[in-house]
Design an enzyme around this catalytic site. Structure first.
Site, PDB file in Angstrom:
ATOM      1  N   ARG A 227       0.841  -1.200   0.000  1.00 50.09           N
ATOM      2  CA  ARG A 227       0.000   0.000   0.000  1.00 50.09           C
ATOM      3  C   ARG A 227       0.874   1.247   0.000  1.00 50.09           C
ATOM      4  NH1 ARG A 227      -3.497  -2.631  -1.628  1.00 50.09           N
ATOM      5  NH2 ARG A 227      -5.551  -3.053  -0.773  1.00 50.09           N
ATOM      6  N   HIS A 275      -0.222   0.367  -9.645  1.00 51.40           N
ATOM      7  CA  HIS A 275      -1.016  -0.528  -8.800  1.00 51.40           C
ATOM      8  C   HIS A 275      -1.594  -1.693  -9.626  1.00 51.40           C
ATOM      9  CE1 HIS A 275      -3.537  -0.701  -4.856  1.00 51.40           C
ATOM     10  NE2 HIS A 275      -3.406  -1.913  -5.384  1.00 51.40           N
TER      11      HIS A 275
HETATM   12  P1  NDP Z   1      -2.033 -11.402   5.208  1.00 53.86           P
HETATM   13  O1  NDP Z   1      -3.005 -10.834   6.163  1.00 53.86           O
HETATM   14  O2  NDP Z   1      -2.178 -12.814   4.773  1.00 53.86           O
HETATM   15  O3  NDP Z   1      -0.547 -11.255   5.807  1.00 53.86           O
HETATM   16  C1  NDP Z   1      -0.131 -10.125   6.497  1.00 53.86           C
HETATM   17  C2  NDP Z   1       1.264 -10.371   7.071  1.00 53.86           C
HETATM   18  O4  NDP Z   1       1.736  -9.135   7.628  1.00 53.86           O
HETATM   19  C3  NDP Z   1       1.262 -11.388   8.210  1.00 53.86           C
HETATM   20  O5  NDP Z   1       2.425 -12.175   8.143  1.00 53.86           O
HETATM   21  C4  NDP Z   1       1.306 -10.507   9.465  1.00 53.86           C
HETATM   22  O6  NDP Z   1       1.941 -11.093  10.584  1.00 53.86           O
HETATM   23  C5  NDP Z   1       2.160  -9.363   8.959  1.00 53.86           C
HETATM   24  N1  NDP Z   1       1.956  -8.166   9.787  1.00 53.86           N
HETATM   25  C6  NDP Z   1       0.805  -7.485  10.007  1.00 53.86           C
HETATM   26  N2  NDP Z   1       1.019  -6.435  10.850  1.00 53.86           N
HETATM   27  C7  NDP Z   1       2.328  -6.489  11.179  1.00 53.86           C
HETATM   28  C8  NDP Z   1       3.150  -5.707  12.023  1.00 53.86           C
HETATM   29  N3  NDP Z   1       2.669  -4.666  12.710  1.00 53.86           N
HETATM   30  N4  NDP Z   1       4.450  -6.041  12.129  1.00 53.86           N
HETATM   31  C9  NDP Z   1       4.967  -7.096  11.459  1.00 53.86           C
HETATM   32  N5  NDP Z   1       4.236  -7.886  10.641  1.00 53.86           N
HETATM   33  C10 NDP Z   1       2.936  -7.581  10.497  1.00 53.86           C
HETATM   34  O7  NDP Z   1      -2.007 -10.429   3.938  1.00 53.86           O
HETATM   35  P2  NDP Z   1      -1.720 -10.786   2.410  1.00 53.86           P
HETATM   36  O8  NDP Z   1      -0.413 -11.460   2.333  1.00 53.86           O
HETATM   37  O9  NDP Z   1      -2.881 -11.462   1.798  1.00 53.86           O
HETATM   38  O10 NDP Z   1      -1.677  -9.320   1.756  1.00 53.86           O
HETATM   39  C11 NDP Z   1      -0.769  -8.328   2.190  1.00 53.86           C
HETATM   40  C12 NDP Z   1      -1.128  -6.979   1.574  1.00 53.86           C
HETATM   41  O11 NDP Z   1      -0.806  -6.943   0.193  1.00 53.86           O
HETATM   42  C13 NDP Z   1      -2.619  -6.626   1.601  1.00 53.86           C
HETATM   43  O12 NDP Z   1      -3.011  -6.141   2.853  1.00 53.86           O
HETATM   44  C14 NDP Z   1      -2.710  -5.559   0.527  1.00 53.86           C
HETATM   45  O13 NDP Z   1      -2.548  -4.275   1.091  1.00 53.86           O
HETATM   46  C15 NDP Z   1      -1.525  -5.846  -0.389  1.00 53.86           C
HETATM   47  N6  NDP Z   1      -1.954  -6.207  -1.751  1.00 53.86           N
HETATM   48  C16 NDP Z   1      -1.534  -5.424  -2.804  1.00 53.86           C
HETATM   49  C17 NDP Z   1      -1.893  -5.733  -4.096  1.00 53.86           C
HETATM   50  C18 NDP Z   1      -1.381  -4.941  -5.257  1.00 53.86           C
HETATM   51  O14 NDP Z   1      -1.840  -5.136  -6.392  1.00 53.86           O
HETATM   52  N7  NDP Z   1      -0.438  -4.043  -5.088  1.00 53.86           N
HETATM   53  C19 NDP Z   1      -2.755  -6.885  -4.392  1.00 53.86           C
HETATM   54  C20 NDP Z   1      -3.124  -7.651  -3.214  1.00 53.86           C
HETATM   55  C21 NDP Z   1      -2.741  -7.309  -1.953  1.00 53.86           C
HETATM   56  P3  NDP Z   1       1.333 -12.427  11.287  1.00 53.86           P
HETATM   57  O15 NDP Z   1       1.587 -13.534  10.299  1.00 53.86           O
HETATM   58  O16 NDP Z   1       2.116 -12.564  12.515  1.00 53.86           O
HETATM   59  O17 NDP Z   1      -0.132 -12.164  11.485  1.00 53.86           O
HETATM   60  C1  OXD Z   2      -5.866  -5.709  -3.213  1.00 55.73           C
HETATM   61  C2  OXD Z   2      -5.351  -4.796  -4.238  1.00 55.73           C
HETATM   62  O1  OXD Z   2      -5.799  -5.406  -2.021  1.00 55.73           O
HETATM   63  O2  OXD Z   2      -5.621  -5.020  -5.447  1.00 55.73           O
HETATM   64  O3  OXD Z   2      -6.362  -6.788  -3.592  1.00 55.73           O
HETATM   65  O4  OXD Z   2      -4.630  -3.849  -3.917  1.00 55.73           O
END
Ligand code: NDP
Ligand code: OXD
Length: 312
Positions: A227, A275
């Site tokens: 993001r 994006h």
């Molecule tokens: P998940 O919820 O599966 O994973 C999130 C990870 O981040 C987990 O490992 C979590 O830790 C870790 N995390 C959360 N908060 C913290 C913190 N404060 N400190 C350290 N680690 C933290 O998310 P996804 O993998 O599915 O997606 C991640 C992000 O990718 C989405 O939120 C979205 O914003 C972005 N995205 C972007 C896209 C694009 O086109 N650019 C498309 C799709 C997604 P823990 O395992 O311990 O819970």
């Molecule tokens: C998502 C994205 O969060 O496309 O899926 O950014």
């Protein structure tokens, strides 16, 4: 009844496919005639302020996006469970982006591109992949997929998450107390975190200054595919300008679309994509959300429910 409320995507096409898949279950769009109280599921992306008005019978909110940061900030978000999109196709596309940019920076693309522009023949051998450490922030669905695809390429891998992870071939770091140690051994920093109050602005000048400097020629690199709220763009401009960072690959921005006035556009070592790292695919999305609705209607538990207290 399922209501679609999708902005900036082809809502009509999603509605037609969901309608066909779920028939005879009713599927409606915003302009249709329907009683709001009969809506049990709303499928949203970039929800408008009135999105949830009158939806008194909601069983679940279905998020087209994997990231739910914007949805969680909706001023009138009802207290129904939020199911986010988790999908192999989405993960594969994100990993495609991550692998492409990691390998590009590992092979010192910026350096050789600049040499080419200057018609300069200057040999420098990139390090073996095993000598280059890729540090991934966020070891959830997308982070875990990325490491399975980076591992066969031979990179040294490390991860940073909120809670500890034990993944074969990946050195795990967790929590604020291990953040600096994680950064200190990282040459290529990949951000796959959700945007929460804790992670906002995490890609800042101080963070960049803690990355390993003697790994990649020219300095460390960042890749942000999560993001725009994670990054401080003024800090990226400064870090690219003074060599704190050798390069940055950015798919997301503080303001999207990235304004024409942004200095990032002009930086040769900044690789901008609009994006598009990973799009939610229609056919797999239709299958996934139809199954969520069918299961829920059959009394089965919802999957991939957002934990509102964690913010992801
Ligand atoms: P998940 O919820 O599966 O994973 C999130 C990870 O981040 C987990 O490992 C979590 O830790 C870790 N995390 C959360 N908060 C913290 C913190 N404060 N400190 C350290 N680690 C933290 O998310 P996804 O993998 O599915 O997606 C991640 C992000 O990718 C989405 O939120 C979205 O914003 C972005 N995205 C972007 C896209 C694009 O086109 N650019 C498309 C799709 C997604 P823990 O395992 O311990 O819970
Ligand atoms: C998502 C994205 O969060 O496309 O899926 O950014």
């Amino acid at each position: 009844m399922l209501l679609l409320h999708l902005s900036d995507v082809d809502e009509a096409s999603w509605a037609a496919k969901l309608g066909a898949e779920l028939a005879p279950y009713p599927v409606v769009r915003r302009g249709d005639q329907f009683a709001p109280a009969e809506v049990r599921y709303i499928f949203v992306w970039k929800a408008k302020t009135d999105a949830f008005d009158g939806l008194t019978g909601l069983q679940a909110i279905l998020s087209l996006g994997a990231g739910v940061d914007a949805l969680l900030k909706h001023p009138k978000l009802p207290d129904a469970p939020i199911v986010r999109f988790v999908d192999q196709d989405l993960s594969q596309r994100m990993s495609d982006y991550v692998v492409a940019h990691v390998t590009m920076h590992h092979r010192l693309y910026s350096r050789f591109r600049a040499d080419q522009m200057a018609r300069r023949w200057s040999q420098l051998y990139p390090p073996a992949a095993s000598k280059t450490t890729v540090g991934i922030m966020g070891m959830g669905v997308l982070g875990q997929d990325a490491v399975t695809r980076l591992k066969p390429l031979g990179f040294a891998l490390r991860s940073w998450s909120r809670t500890p992870k034990n993944i074969d071939g990946v050195e795990g770091f967790a929590g604020q107390e291990q953040f600096d140690a994680f950064l200190g051994g990282t040459d290529i920093l990949v951000n796959l975190l959700p945007l929460t109050p804790e992670t906002t602005g995490i890609l800042n000048y101080e963070t960049f200054g803690k990355l390993r400097r003697d790994g990649l020629e020219g300095g460390p690199v960042i890749i942000n595919a999560a993001r725009g709220g994670h990054q401080r763009e003024a800090d990226i401009v400064k870090a690219l300008g003074n060599g704190t960072l050798a390069a940055a690959s950015l798919d997301v921005f503080e303001t999207e679309p990235l304004p024409a006035s942004s200095p990032l556009w002009e930086l040769e070592t900044c690789y901008i994509t609009p994006h598009v790292a990973a799009i939610s695919n229609e056919s797999s999305g239709v299958r996934y959300f139809s199954q969520v609705i069918r299961d829920s209607e059959a009394g089965k538990p919802l999957v991939n429910v957002v934990d509102r207290s964690r913010g992801y």
